[in-house]
Design a protein around this motif. Sequence first.
Motif, PDB file in Angstrom:
ATOM      1  N   SER B  55       1.025  -0.885  -0.007  1.00  0.00           N
ATOM      2  CA  SER B  55      -0.193  -0.419   0.089  1.00  0.00           C
ATOM      3  C   SER B  55       0.824   1.375  -0.057  1.00  0.00           C
ATOM      4  O   SER B  55       0.723   2.239  -0.229  1.00  0.00           O
ATOM      5  CB  SER B  55      -0.772   0.140   1.246  1.00  0.00           C
ATOM      6  OG  SER B  55       0.025   0.093   2.125  1.00  0.00           O
ATOM      7  N   ARG B  58       1.910   1.684  -3.444  1.00  0.00           N
ATOM      8  CA  ARG B  58       1.353   2.094  -4.315  1.00  0.00           C
ATOM      9  C   ARG B  58       0.655   3.945  -4.075  1.00  0.00           C
ATOM     10  O   ARG B  58       0.999   4.560  -5.147  1.00  0.00           O
ATOM     11  CB  ARG B  58       0.129   1.575  -4.305  1.00  0.00           C
ATOM     12  CG  ARG B  58      -0.562   0.948  -5.486  1.00  0.00           C
ATOM     13  CD  ARG B  58      -1.947   0.724  -5.291  1.00  0.00           C
ATOM     14  NE  ARG B  58      -2.178   0.069  -4.379  1.00  0.00           N
ATOM     15  CZ  ARG B  58      -2.658  -1.479  -3.594  1.00  0.00           C
ATOM     16  NH1 ARG B  58      -2.023  -1.889  -3.738  1.00  0.00           N
ATOM     17  NH2 ARG B  58      -3.078  -1.021  -2.115  1.00  0.00           N
ATOM     18  N   THR B  59       1.012   4.815  -2.871  1.00  0.00           N
ATOM     19  CA  THR B  59       0.763   5.866  -2.305  1.00  0.00           C
ATOM     20  C   THR B  59       2.050   6.149  -3.392  1.00  0.00           C
ATOM     21  O   THR B  59       1.839   7.330  -2.988  1.00  0.00           O
ATOM     22  CB  THR B  59       1.175   5.886  -0.893  1.00  0.00           C
ATOM     23  OG1 THR B  59       0.454   5.116  -0.288  1.00  0.00           O
ATOM     24  CG2 THR B  59       0.655   7.248  -0.341  1.00  0.00           C
ATOM     25  N   ARG B  61       4.189   5.844  -6.010  1.00  0.00           N
ATOM     26  CA  ARG B  61       4.214   5.635  -7.601  1.00  0.00           C
ATOM     27  C   ARG B  61       3.045   7.022  -7.549  1.00  0.00           C
ATOM     28  O   ARG B  61       3.106   7.836  -8.643  1.00  0.00           O
ATOM     29  CB  ARG B  61       3.526   4.049  -8.005  1.00  0.00           C
ATOM     30  CG  ARG B  61       4.719   3.611  -7.559  1.00  0.00           C
ATOM     31  CD  ARG B  61       4.128   1.910  -8.067  1.00  0.00           C
ATOM     32  NE  ARG B  61       3.899   2.414  -9.971  1.00  0.00           N
ATOM     33  CZ  ARG B  61       4.869   1.098 -10.757  1.00  0.00           C
ATOM     34  NH1 ARG B  61       4.604   0.167  -9.721  1.00  0.00           N
ATOM     35  NH2 ARG B  61       5.119   1.239 -11.762  1.00  0.00           N
ATOM     36  N   GLN B  62       1.639   7.238  -6.534  1.00  0.00           N
ATOM     37  CA  GLN B  62       1.144   8.101  -6.936  1.00  0.00           C
ATOM     38  C   GLN B  62       1.690   9.139  -6.626  1.00  0.00           C
ATOM     39  O   GLN B  62       1.502  10.387  -7.720  1.00  0.00           O
ATOM     40  CB  GLN B  62      -0.472   7.797  -6.244  1.00  0.00           C
ATOM     41  CG  GLN B  62      -1.391   7.079  -6.478  1.00  0.00           C
ATOM     42  CD  GLN B  62      -2.710   6.362  -5.699  1.00  0.00           C
ATOM     43  OE1 GLN B  62      -2.560   6.786  -4.906  1.00  0.00           O
ATOM     44  NE2 GLN B  62      -3.583   5.593  -6.601  1.00  0.00           N
ATOM     45  N   CYS B  63       1.850   9.273  -5.124  1.00  0.00           N
ATOM     46  CA  CYS B  63       3.135  10.454  -5.283  1.00  0.00           C
ATOM     47  C   CYS B  63       3.560  11.051  -6.632  1.00  0.00           C
ATOM     48  O   CYS B  63       3.559  12.487  -6.661  1.00  0.00           O
ATOM     49  CB  CYS B  63       3.854  10.715  -4.083  1.00  0.00           C
ATOM     50  SG  CYS B  63       3.029  10.365  -2.801  1.00  0.00           S
ATOM     51  N   ALA B  65       4.179  10.458 -10.023  1.00  0.00           N
ATOM     52  CA  ALA B  65       3.557  10.792 -11.169  1.00  0.00           C
ATOM     53  C   ALA B  65       2.869  12.167 -11.253  1.00  0.00           C
ATOM     54  O   ALA B  65       2.099  13.043 -10.853  1.00  0.00           O
ATOM     55  CB  ALA B  65       2.029   9.957 -10.994  1.00  0.00           C
ATOM     56  N   ARG B  67       4.254  15.175 -10.732  1.00  0.00           N
ATOM     57  CA  ARG B  67       5.068  15.900  -9.726  1.00  0.00           C
ATOM     58  C   ARG B  67       6.622  16.256  -9.272  1.00  0.00           C
ATOM     59  O   ARG B  67       7.120  14.781  -9.886  1.00  0.00           O
ATOM     60  CB  ARG B  67       3.582  15.334  -8.031  1.00  0.00           C
ATOM     61  CG  ARG B  67       2.979  16.433  -8.096  1.00  0.00           C
ATOM     62  CD  ARG B  67       2.489  16.415  -6.692  1.00  0.00           C
ATOM     63  NE  ARG B  67       1.043  15.449  -7.033  1.00  0.00           N
ATOM     64  CZ  ARG B  67       0.819  14.915  -5.924  1.00  0.00           C
ATOM     65  NH1 ARG B  67       0.433  15.174  -4.251  1.00  0.00           N
ATOM     66  NH2 ARG B  67      -0.784  13.391  -5.719  1.00  0.00           N
ATOM     67  N   CYS B  78       3.305  10.983   1.515  1.00  0.00           N
ATOM     68  CA  CYS B  78       4.132  10.573   0.262  1.00  0.00           C
ATOM     69  C   CYS B  78       5.211  10.400   1.329  1.00  0.00           C
ATOM     70  O   CYS B  78       6.545   9.238   1.303  1.00  0.00           O
ATOM     71  CB  CYS B  78       4.232  11.517  -0.492  1.00  0.00           C
ATOM     72  SG  CYS B  78       3.246  11.715  -1.422  1.00  0.00           S
ATOM     73  N   SER B 111      11.689   4.720  -9.508  1.00  0.00           N
ATOM     74  CA  SER B 111      10.273   5.077  -8.742  1.00  0.00           C
ATOM     75  C   SER B 111      10.784   5.422  -7.035  1.00  0.00           C
ATOM     76  O   SER B 111       9.957   6.358  -6.485  1.00  0.00           O
ATOM     77  CB  SER B 111       8.929   3.350  -8.325  1.00  0.00           C
ATOM     78  OG  SER B 111       9.745   3.033  -7.417  1.00  0.00           O
TER      79      SER B 111
END
Lengths: 107, 464
Positions: B55, B58-59, B61-63, B65, B67, B78, B111
């Motif tokens: 989890s 995943r967080t 990677r979203q952070c 993406a 930015r 993050c 990443s």
Amino acid sequence: ARRKRARLRHQPCGLRELEVSVSELGLGYVSDETILFRYCSGTCEAAARIYDLGLRRLRQQRRVRKEKVRARPCCRPLAYEEEVSFLDSRNRYHTVSELSAKECGCV
Amino acid sequence: MILANTFCILFFLDESLRSLASPSSLQGSELHGWRPPVDCVRANELCAAESNCSSRYRTLRQCLAGRDRNTMLANKECQAALEVLQESPLYDCRCKRGMKKELQCLQIYWSIHLGLTEGEEFYEASPYEPITSRLSDIFRLASIFSGTGADPAMSAKSNHCLDAAKACNLNENCKRLRSAYISTCNREISNFERCNRRKCHKALRQFFDRVPSEYTYRMLFCSCRDQACAERRRQTILPSCSYEDKEKPNCLDLRNLCRGDHLCRSRLADFHANCRVSYQTTTSCPSDNYQACLGSYAGMIGFDMTPNYVDSNPTSIVVSPWCSCRGSGNMEEECEKFLKDFTENPCLRNAIQAFGNGTDVNVSPKNPVFHATQSPKMEKTPSLPDDLSDSTSLGTSIITTCTSVQEQGLKLNKSKELSTCFTELTTNVIPGSNFVGSPDSVDGRPRPVITLTAVTFLLLTLAL
């Protein structure tokens, strides 16, 4: 030496290879690069068909005379190598396809 | 009889030295306790199996993406994710060159690491596993290829780059992939477009990835005495398609372009890790590892940062990517520093020259430098004792030590023991010990160890 030659001549049809320089091939390319030239050589007696026997007989009887006919199978490439590339003496690259045999057979 | 005893002692001593040496050879292969880290694809699987790790990953990677690093770190969530992941196997995972799923592996690596580094660092850590092999098979091959031991008149005439092309043409795999990249890179599309650069780069990458380096390095780093040879060397990668462009971009712009691509970024980081000038080593290379430097240089061919020889000068070797430092503004200094890692890099230059000459470094100053001077014909001939004159000076001295015993009228009916003297001394190598160079040669005639020789000689003189 003669016996060796005779033995070579009676080998069945197959792939042989030779290291040659591109210039030696006489295709108009001037390059010192060495390539592996594969060719087909050997006899095809075992591969004679009834067709060949019939044609030979008809030729003996002079029923077939004027045309050029071949009453025995011939050892030829069945497939060729796709491509070979080299640099010539003027620093240009060339790619030649179907220069070398890949598979031989009596046809 | 005394002498016969000496042989026994010698043999025994030799055996014990060998047994002493064997544990060190094990250490040598593991290189100072360094263990290969898990690759990032595997580390990702391990992380996915754990709910907390997966989890957080995943967080993160979203952070990342879309930015930049600073806005990302401003976000507490993050930052927490990054901190947790630093404890996970994902943190120190690495990738292998040419591995299955290499791109996926590198994506996972970056990443995490993009979040950790400043992002704009001059040198980035390499995501690739270090090349640990000792110096090394390919150098020994190179020494045979270059045939420096052969007739000097012959070697003055010979064109090593032409020989390398021949070796490639006679190997099915090398010929196929070479012809593939040549025909791709040489295919003119229209009057305006010289070739399909993208396809050309891809074919070049396949050539350097899938053909063993004994063929590819030999073509890329062959040594030259005349311009025709050097021009052939420059033409290896078909620079008019893969290298040159209508305009020369600024090197820092080119670097940014390269860093936008995970593969190019990784190869560049690997080049910096392995070819960066070191002031602590005799070769100027990190850990005196020429092979790693040559490997990561070749690893950049087929990307935006593709390097090549800038001209066909046979002796002065200058390589560079297709860029200049014009228009750098206030970044001029940084740009020059970046470019000089290619153009004026003693590590890279030494590595290329050493490979071309077939010489290798022997890092420990105590050991004599073994010049690889054996000619290929020695492969066929039995190594003893007819071709003594051909062998290296060290090899000769040992063998004559043994033969002198023979010549001095030793009526040894134990000729077996005498041949033991030859074989033990000449084929017996102590791997690992203080040899960083290549102790054994490719043609199956390993070189003896100097300490062993010294002891032998001492004992012999004592006995006589």
